[in-house]
Design a protein around this motif. Sequence first.
Motif, PDB file in Angstrom:
ATOM      1  N   GLU A   1       1.662  -1.545 -10.541  1.00 54.42           N
ATOM      2  CA  GLU A   1       0.369  -0.990 -10.934  1.00 54.42           C
ATOM      3  C   GLU A   1       0.279  -0.842 -12.446  1.00 54.42           C
ATOM      4  N   PHE A   2       1.342  -0.315 -13.046  1.00 56.19           N
ATOM      5  CA  PHE A   2       1.344  -0.097 -14.490  1.00 56.19           C
ATOM      6  C   PHE A   2       1.210  -1.415 -15.235  1.00 56.19           C
ATOM      7  N   ASP A   3       1.979  -2.415 -14.820  1.00 54.99           N
ATOM      8  CA  ASP A   3       1.939  -3.708 -15.506  1.00 54.99           C
ATOM      9  C   ASP A   3       0.581  -4.382 -15.373  1.00 54.99           C
ATOM     10  N   LEU A   4      -0.052  -4.241 -14.205  1.00 55.11           N
ATOM     11  CA  LEU A   4      -1.387  -4.796 -14.029  1.00 55.11           C
ATOM     12  C   LEU A   4      -2.391  -4.111 -14.956  1.00 55.11           C
TER      13      LEU A   4
ATOM     14  N   PRO B   1     -14.050   5.370  -7.032  1.00 60.99           N
ATOM     15  CA  PRO B   1     -13.331   4.157  -6.610  1.00 60.99           C
ATOM     16  C   PRO B   1     -14.140   3.258  -5.676  1.00 60.99           C
ATOM     17  N   LYS B   2     -15.107   3.836  -4.940  1.00 58.16           N
ATOM     18  CA  LYS B   2     -15.904   3.024  -4.029  1.00 58.16           C
ATOM     19  C   LYS B   2     -16.974   2.216  -4.767  1.00 58.16           C
ATOM     20  N   ASP B   3     -17.267   2.626  -5.992  1.00 55.60           N
ATOM     21  CA  ASP B   3     -18.213   1.892  -6.830  1.00 55.60           C
ATOM     22  C   ASP B   3     -17.596   1.776  -8.225  1.00 55.60           C
ATOM     23  N   PRO B   4     -16.568   0.954  -8.353  1.00 59.90           N
ATOM     24  CA  PRO B   4     -15.790   0.907  -9.597  1.00 59.90           C
ATOM     25  C   PRO B   4     -16.602   0.441 -10.798  1.00 59.90           C
ATOM     26  N   SER B   5     -16.388   1.123 -11.918  1.00 58.58           N
ATOM     27  CA  SER B   5     -17.084   0.759 -13.149  1.00 58.58           C
ATOM     28  C   SER B   5     -16.121   0.275 -14.228  1.00 58.58           C
ATOM     29  N   LEU B   6     -14.849   0.632 -14.104  1.00 55.66           N
ATOM     30  CA  LEU B   6     -13.871   0.240 -15.118  1.00 55.66           C
ATOM     31  C   LEU B   6     -13.249  -1.126 -14.819  1.00 55.66           C
ATOM     32  N   ILE B   7     -12.912  -1.358 -13.553  1.00 53.84           N
ATOM     33  CA  ILE B   7     -12.352  -2.646 -13.138  1.00 53.84           C
ATOM     34  C   ILE B   7     -13.351  -3.293 -12.191  1.00 53.84           C
ATOM     35  N   LYS B   8     -14.066  -4.280 -12.710  1.00 46.14           N
ATOM     36  CA  LYS B   8     -15.101  -4.961 -11.937  1.00 46.14           C
ATOM     37  C   LYS B   8     -14.527  -6.188 -11.233  1.00 46.14           C
ATOM     38  N   THR B   9     -14.926  -6.388  -9.982  1.00 45.40           N
ATOM     39  CA  THR B   9     -14.574  -7.620  -9.273  1.00 45.40           C
ATOM     40  C   THR B   9     -15.609  -8.683  -9.610  1.00 45.40           C
ATOM     41  N   VAL B  10     -15.134  -9.840 -10.044  1.00 47.33           N
ATOM     42  CA  VAL B  10     -16.011 -10.958 -10.371  1.00 47.33           C
ATOM     43  C   VAL B  10     -15.899 -11.977  -9.249  1.00 47.33           C
TER      44      VAL B  10
ATOM     45  N   ILE C   1      -4.770  -3.497  -7.348  1.00 49.32           N
ATOM     46  CA  ILE C   1      -5.994  -3.129  -8.065  1.00 49.32           C
ATOM     47  C   ILE C   1      -6.698  -1.976  -7.355  1.00 49.32           C
ATOM     48  N   SER C   2      -6.736  -2.035  -6.026  1.00 45.08           N
ATOM     49  CA  SER C   2      -7.348  -0.953  -5.258  1.00 45.08           C
ATOM     50  C   SER C   2      -6.646   0.374  -5.524  1.00 45.08           C
ATOM     51  N   ARG C   3      -5.315   0.349  -5.609  1.00 42.91           N
ATOM     52  CA  ARG C   3      -4.561   1.579  -5.867  1.00 42.91           C
ATOM     53  C   ARG C   3      -4.821   2.086  -7.284  1.00 42.91           C
ATOM     54  N   ILE C   4      -4.931   1.163  -8.250  1.00 42.28           N
ATOM     55  CA  ILE C   4      -5.233   1.573  -9.620  1.00 42.28           C
ATOM     56  C   ILE C   4      -6.612   2.227  -9.685  1.00 42.28           C
ATOM     57  N   ARG C   5      -7.583   1.642  -8.992  1.00 46.93           N
ATOM     58  CA  ARG C   5      -8.935   2.209  -8.970  1.00 46.93           C
ATOM     59  C   ARG C   5      -8.934   3.628  -8.418  1.00 46.93           C
ATOM     60  N   GLN C   6      -8.127   3.869  -7.407  1.00 46.03           N
ATOM     61  CA  GLN C   6      -8.056   5.213  -6.836  1.00 46.03           C
ATOM     62  C   GLN C   6      -7.586   6.226  -7.872  1.00 46.03           C
TER      63      GLN C   6
ATOM     64  N   GLU D   1       0.822  -1.210   0.000  1.00 50.72           N
ATOM     65  CA  GLU D   1       0.000   0.000   0.000  1.00 50.72           C
ATOM     66  C   GLU D   1       0.856   1.261   0.000  1.00 50.72           C
ATOM     67  N   PHE D   2       2.039   1.178   0.583  1.00 49.40           N
ATOM     68  CA  PHE D   2       2.941   2.328   0.605  1.00 49.40           C
ATOM     69  C   PHE D   2       3.735   2.455  -0.689  1.00 49.40           C
ATOM     70  N   GLY D   3       3.518   1.514  -1.625  1.00 47.22           N
ATOM     71  CA  GLY D   3       4.136   1.662  -2.939  1.00 47.22           C
ATOM     72  C   GLY D   3       5.202   0.663  -3.295  1.00 47.22           C
ATOM     73  N   ALA D   4       5.473  -0.333  -2.433  1.00 50.18           N
ATOM     74  CA  ALA D   4       6.451  -1.357  -2.786  1.00 50.18           C
ATOM     75  C   ALA D   4       5.919  -2.191  -3.950  1.00 50.18           C
ATOM     76  N   ASP D   5       6.822  -2.681  -4.795  1.00 50.57           N
ATOM     77  CA  ASP D   5       6.420  -3.517  -5.923  1.00 50.57           C
ATOM     78  C   ASP D   5       6.404  -4.993  -5.551  1.00 50.57           C
ATOM     79  N   ASP D   6       7.205  -5.382  -4.587  1.00 49.73           N
ATOM     80  CA  ASP D   6       7.295  -6.788  -4.199  1.00 49.73           C
ATOM     81  C   ASP D   6       7.881  -6.854  -2.798  1.00 49.73           C
ATOM     82  N   TYR D   7       7.843  -8.028  -2.199  1.00 42.08           N
ATOM     83  CA  TYR D   7       8.419  -8.215  -0.878  1.00 42.08           C
ATOM     84  C   TYR D   7       8.941  -9.631  -0.761  1.00 42.08           C
ATOM     85  N   VAL D   8       9.898  -9.813   0.125  1.00 39.80           N
ATOM     86  CA  VAL D   8      10.470 -11.128   0.421  1.00 39.80           C
ATOM     87  C   VAL D   8      10.556 -11.248   1.938  1.00 39.80           C
ATOM     88  N   THR D   9      10.132 -12.384   2.450  1.00 41.86           N
ATOM     89  CA  THR D   9      10.119 -12.603   3.895  1.00 41.86           C
ATOM     90  C   THR D   9      11.409 -13.271   4.356  1.00 41.86           C
ATOM     91  N   LYS D  10      11.994 -12.735   5.426  1.00 43.04           N
ATOM     92  CA  LYS D  10      13.174 -13.362   6.039  1.00 43.04           C
ATOM     93  C   LYS D  10      12.731 -14.538   6.910  1.00 43.04           C
TER      94      LYS D  10
END
Length: 246
Positions: free
Chosen positions: A172-175, A223-232, A212-217, A104-113
């Motif tokens: 976000e861009f790639d998605l 964004p609270k009632d998305p019309s472009l990216i629908k959840t199925v 997806i939530s960040r893209i909707r924003q 949510e803070f903008g990281a693209d990926d994460y790895v757990t130690k």
Amino acid sequence: MNSQMPVCVPELTATILLVEDDRDIADMLSEMLVQNGYTVVSAQSGAEMDRVLRRQSFDLVVLDVMLPGEDGFSICRRLRAEARTPIIMLTAVATDVDRIVGLEFGADDYVTKPFNSRELLARIKSLLRRASYGSERPERPSAMSFDGWRIDPVSRTLVDRAGSQIFMTTAEFDLLVALCLNAGRVLTREQLLSLTHAGVAGPVERSVDVHISRIRQKIEPNPKDPSLIKTVRLGGYLFTPRVEAS
């Protein structure tokens, strides 16, 4: 962590900033990355990182969450506000909440130690490839338009109806590109991960929901009632606009 150092012929040439206060981990990661053809600069804190960034730019940042002083989440948010440089976060807390906060803070990926060195290397290569730092760049689709928006996979830009460029992270861009290329088709989370991680196993499925939530924003009229990216339900996501070559 896996102590065996993976070594291979480098596919990508890049300079990586490693922000990690644990000397043993930093030394191990630096050695692995250098052996694989990367240039590495290390910093042990946010303050030291800032001094380094004033002198040079980087192609990717590997950022630990637990740092002295300013923590990795705060640093990630600062970095993302200024640039789209890919960020991989290292976290010792293997919970969805911790991971999702980083995304949510903008990281693209994460790895757990503790992490496997080969996995981290694969994720780094994947992100760099997606961010167009590869020596051999695959053919990319041409620019596309949808609902007044224009997205260009070559210049990696998204422009709104008013002609203003909208900032997006690499993930976000790639998605959004994947959704545009598959408009009118339901894509599962697994398919989206596959399409945006170049065949490398990506984060847990919930990370897709966060992005997806960040893209909707950024693109949805409401964004609270998305019309472009629908959840199925039980399916995934459906991109509804008509997409045309631009």
